[in-house]
Design a protein around this motif. Structure first.
Motif, PDB file in Angstrom:
ATOM      1  N   TYR B   5       0.918  -1.269   0.068  1.00 48.86           N
ATOM      2  CA  TYR B   5       0.105   0.097   0.081  1.00 48.86           C
ATOM      3  C   TYR B   5       0.882   1.320   0.026  1.00 48.86           C
ATOM      4  O   TYR B   5       0.492   2.103  -0.797  1.00 48.86           O
ATOM      5  CB  TYR B   5      -0.977   0.074   1.175  1.00 48.86           C
ATOM      6  N   ASP B   6       2.135   1.141   0.881  1.00 49.37           N
ATOM      7  CA  ASP B   6       2.976   2.459   0.752  1.00 49.37           C
ATOM      8  C   ASP B   6       3.450   2.566  -0.694  1.00 49.37           C
ATOM      9  O   ASP B   6       3.470   3.765  -1.191  1.00 49.37           O
ATOM     10  CB  ASP B   6       4.112   2.200   1.706  1.00 49.37           C
ATOM     11  N   LEU B   7       3.797   1.392  -1.340  1.00 52.79           N
ATOM     12  CA  LEU B   7       4.431   1.662  -2.750  1.00 52.79           C
ATOM     13  C   LEU B   7       3.230   2.362  -3.831  1.00 52.79           C
ATOM     14  O   LEU B   7       3.686   2.946  -4.422  1.00 52.79           O
ATOM     15  CB  LEU B   7       5.074   0.227  -3.200  1.00 52.79           C
ATOM     16  N   ALA B   8       1.916   1.655  -3.653  1.00 51.79           N
ATOM     17  CA  ALA B   8       0.985   2.141  -4.373  1.00 51.79           C
ATOM     18  C   ALA B   8       0.585   3.564  -4.124  1.00 51.79           C
ATOM     19  O   ALA B   8       0.460   4.364  -5.168  1.00 51.79           O
ATOM     20  CB  ALA B   8      -0.248   1.305  -4.131  1.00 51.79           C
ATOM     21  N   TYR B   9       0.852   4.099  -2.920  1.00 50.45           N
ATOM     22  CA  TYR B   9       0.745   5.505  -2.581  1.00 50.45           C
ATOM     23  C   TYR B   9       1.596   6.293  -3.119  1.00 50.45           C
ATOM     24  O   TYR B   9       1.393   7.548  -3.495  1.00 50.45           O
ATOM     25  CB  TYR B   9       0.526   5.690  -1.149  1.00 50.45           C
ATOM     26  N   ASP B  10       2.861   5.927  -3.093  1.00 56.38           N
ATOM     27  CA  ASP B  10       3.987   6.494  -3.601  1.00 56.38           C
ATOM     28  C   ASP B  10       3.800   6.904  -5.102  1.00 56.38           C
ATOM     29  O   ASP B  10       3.953   7.960  -5.779  1.00 56.38           O
ATOM     30  CB  ASP B  10       5.395   5.781  -3.415  1.00 56.38           C
ATOM     31  N   LEU B  11       3.335   5.653  -5.731  1.00 62.48           N
ATOM     32  CA  LEU B  11       3.258   5.784  -7.144  1.00 62.48           C
ATOM     33  C   LEU B  11       1.936   6.747  -7.419  1.00 62.48           C
ATOM     34  O   LEU B  11       1.890   7.570  -8.566  1.00 62.48           O
ATOM     35  CB  LEU B  11       2.802   4.196  -7.665  1.00 62.48           C
ATOM     36  N   GLU B  12       0.855   6.982  -6.696  1.00 61.82           N
ATOM     37  CA  GLU B  12      -0.120   7.459  -6.815  1.00 61.82           C
ATOM     38  C   GLU B  12       0.215   9.173  -6.766  1.00 61.82           C
ATOM     39  O   GLU B  12      -0.197   9.798  -7.714  1.00 61.82           O
ATOM     40  CB  GLU B  12      -1.115   7.310  -5.719  1.00 61.82           C
ATOM     41  N   LYS B  13       1.059   9.404  -5.716  1.00 67.20           N
ATOM     42  CA  LYS B  13       1.607  10.688  -5.601  1.00 67.20           C
ATOM     43  C   LYS B  13       2.381  10.966  -6.822  1.00 67.20           C
ATOM     44  O   LYS B  13       2.416  12.243  -7.555  1.00 67.20           O
ATOM     45  CB  LYS B  13       2.626  10.830  -4.356  1.00 67.20           C
ATOM     46  N   GLY B  14       3.436  10.178  -7.383  1.00 70.91           N
ATOM     47  CA  GLY B  14       4.085  10.452  -8.508  1.00 70.91           C
ATOM     48  C   GLY B  14       3.261  10.680  -9.785  1.00 70.91           C
ATOM     49  O   GLY B  14       3.437  11.622 -10.451  1.00 70.91           O
ATOM     50  N   LEU B  15       2.110   9.918  -9.860  1.00 73.13           N
ATOM     51  CA  LEU B  15       1.420  10.094 -11.040  1.00 73.13           C
ATOM     52  C   LEU B  15       0.486  11.477 -10.974  1.00 73.13           C
ATOM     53  O   LEU B  15       0.424  12.301 -11.799  1.00 73.13           O
ATOM     54  CB  LEU B  15       0.201   9.128 -11.193  1.00 73.13           C
ATOM     55  N   ARG B  16       0.114  11.873  -9.770  1.00 73.56           N
ATOM     56  CA  ARG B  16      -0.633  12.993  -9.455  1.00 73.56           C
ATOM     57  C   ARG B  16       0.431  14.143  -9.757  1.00 73.56           C
ATOM     58  O   ARG B  16      -0.139  15.380 -10.346  1.00 73.56           O
ATOM     59  CB  ARG B  16      -1.181  13.123  -7.962  1.00 73.56           C
ATOM     60  N   ASN B  17       1.436  14.237  -9.513  1.00 77.80           N
ATOM     61  CA  ASN B  17       2.253  15.349  -9.576  1.00 77.80           C
ATOM     62  C   ASN B  17       3.069  15.147 -11.151  1.00 77.80           C
ATOM     63  O   ASN B  17       3.816  16.088 -11.380  1.00 77.80           O
ATOM     64  CB  ASN B  17       3.681  15.116  -8.710  1.00 77.80           C
ATOM     65  N   SER B  18       2.803  14.111 -11.876  1.00 78.49           N
ATOM     66  CA  SER B  18       3.644  14.161 -13.345  1.00 78.49           C
ATOM     67  C   SER B  18       3.064  15.265 -14.227  1.00 78.49           C
ATOM     68  O   SER B  18       2.043  15.676 -13.833  1.00 78.49           O
ATOM     69  CB  SER B  18       3.220  12.613 -13.744  1.00 78.49           C
ATOM     70  N   ASP B  19       3.821  15.615 -15.160  1.00 84.32           N
ATOM     71  CA  ASP B  19       3.445  16.511 -16.259  1.00 84.32           C
ATOM     72  C   ASP B  19       2.203  15.912 -16.897  1.00 84.32           C
ATOM     73  O   ASP B  19       1.267  16.822 -17.108  1.00 84.32           O
ATOM     74  CB  ASP B  19       4.674  16.586 -17.280  1.00 84.32           C
ATOM     75  N   GLU B  20       2.053  14.789 -16.990  1.00 81.72           N
ATOM     76  CA  GLU B  20       1.022  14.042 -17.778  1.00 81.72           C
ATOM     77  C   GLU B  20      -0.130  14.626 -17.004  1.00 81.72           C
ATOM     78  O   GLU B  20      -1.255  14.839 -17.693  1.00 81.72           O
ATOM     79  CB  GLU B  20       1.348  12.575 -17.768  1.00 81.72           C
ATOM     80  N   PHE B  21      -0.403  14.379 -15.833  1.00 84.26           N
ATOM     81  CA  PHE B  21      -1.502  14.704 -15.224  1.00 84.26           C
ATOM     82  C   PHE B  21      -1.884  16.058 -14.917  1.00 84.26           C
ATOM     83  O   PHE B  21      -2.839  16.472 -15.061  1.00 84.26           O
ATOM     84  CB  PHE B  21      -1.587  13.930 -13.513  1.00 84.26           C
ATOM     85  N   GLN B  22      -0.954  16.854 -14.550  1.00 85.34           N
ATOM     86  CA  GLN B  22      -0.993  18.180 -14.314  1.00 85.34           C
ATOM     87  C   GLN B  22      -1.516  18.939 -15.666  1.00 85.34           C
ATOM     88  O   GLN B  22      -2.497  19.675 -15.738  1.00 85.34           O
ATOM     89  CB  GLN B  22       0.224  18.889 -13.887  1.00 85.34           C
ATOM     90  N   ASP B  23      -0.907  18.385 -16.894  1.00 83.97           N
ATOM     91  CA  ASP B  23      -1.280  19.043 -18.195  1.00 83.97           C
ATOM     92  C   ASP B  23      -2.895  18.635 -18.591  1.00 83.97           C
ATOM     93  O   ASP B  23      -3.395  19.313 -19.107  1.00 83.97           O
ATOM     94  CB  ASP B  23      -0.436  18.532 -19.351  1.00 83.97           C
ATOM     95  N   LEU B  24      -3.152  17.334 -18.083  1.00 81.57           N
ATOM     96  CA  LEU B  24      -4.529  16.906 -18.377  1.00 81.57           C
ATOM     97  C   LEU B  24      -5.600  17.675 -17.433  1.00 81.57           C
ATOM     98  O   LEU B  24      -6.578  18.081 -18.194  1.00 81.57           O
ATOM     99  CB  LEU B  24      -4.809  15.639 -17.943  1.00 81.57           C
ATOM    100  N   LYS B  25      -4.932  17.826 -16.534  1.00 76.99           N
ATOM    101  CA  LYS B  25      -5.969  18.721 -15.200  1.00 76.99           C
ATOM    102  C   LYS B  25      -6.324  20.044 -15.901  1.00 76.99           C
ATOM    103  O   LYS B  25      -7.401  20.639 -15.881  1.00 76.99           O
ATOM    104  CB  LYS B  25      -5.244  18.823 -14.052  1.00 76.99           C
ATOM    105  N   GLN B  26      -5.408  20.571 -16.376  1.00 82.39           N
ATOM    106  CA  GLN B  26      -5.190  21.981 -17.039  1.00 82.39           C
ATOM    107  C   GLN B  26      -6.150  22.282 -17.948  1.00 82.39           C
ATOM    108  O   GLN B  26      -6.991  22.944 -18.250  1.00 82.39           O
ATOM    109  CB  GLN B  26      -3.858  22.596 -17.305  1.00 82.39           C
TER     110      GLN B  26
END
Ligand SMILES: [Ca+2]
Ligand SMILES: [Ca+2]
Lengths: 116, 116
Positions: B5-26
């Motif tokens: 679960y810790d590893l999954a949350y690390d990945l979730e945080k990584g995805l959330r902060n990624s350029d890919e997600f931030q650009d999509l959000k915008q």
């Protein structure tokens, strides 16, 4: 900030080394290494897949097919090694499903918040 | 050995902060904040969902429906903010699909090796 692929590989390694995956692997190999048990398990999976495909294609499932499927399930549940494998599959599926929910949370939040 | 679960949350945080997600959000927020563009996008999504549901249920899709869907796609692709959103969605989908392939590799190996 760590690379997404590095984080994904860390998680993959974690899953591979987890009790859940190691127990599933052991249960799967036990079933696969006994030809008679393997055949019973393969028949069960074929029956399941067939019914799923019919359902997805909107085809009617006869009462005879439902009864046959129930018999196959009862049969495999009585075989202890297959019952154990199905239990371990369920356990790993729950873990994968939890992981999947966690990592897709940002998307769910983004697409969810505008619906309200 | 880190908790899954810790590893999954690390990945979730990584995805959330990624350029890919931030650009999509915008891109998503830009579309949602313009009522006319939002309506065009919603119509497009409704048309897509309708056709997908019909396909999944094995219902026939008429030539008229196919033509209407094509027109809606052409229309939204000409709206630059929607075209941008669809591009960003595609980019994030590719990333999520890569991640999903990585983390399910142990399962694929286990179930694949017995098939050969
Ligand atoms: Ca036994
Ligand atoms: Ca514009």
């Amino acid at each position: 900030m760590a690379n997404i692929y590095d984080l994904a590989y860390d998680l993959e390694k974690g899953l591979r080394n987890s009790d859940e995956f190691q127990d599933l692997k052991q249960a799967y190999e036990k079933v696969m290494n006994d030809p008679q048990t393997k055949k019973m398990f393969d028949d069960f999976r074929d029956t399941q897949l067939n019914l799923q495909q019919k359902q997805m294609q909107g085809q009617e499932i006869t009462e005879e097919e439902v009864n046959k499927a129930k018999q196959v399930v009862e049969l495999v549940q009585q075989q202890e090694d297959i019952a154990k494998l199905m239990e371990e599959e369920q356990r790993l599926n729950t873990l994968i499903s939890d992981v999947s929910k966690i990592i897709t949370k940002p998307l769910e939040e983004l697409y969810g918040e505008e619906e309200q």
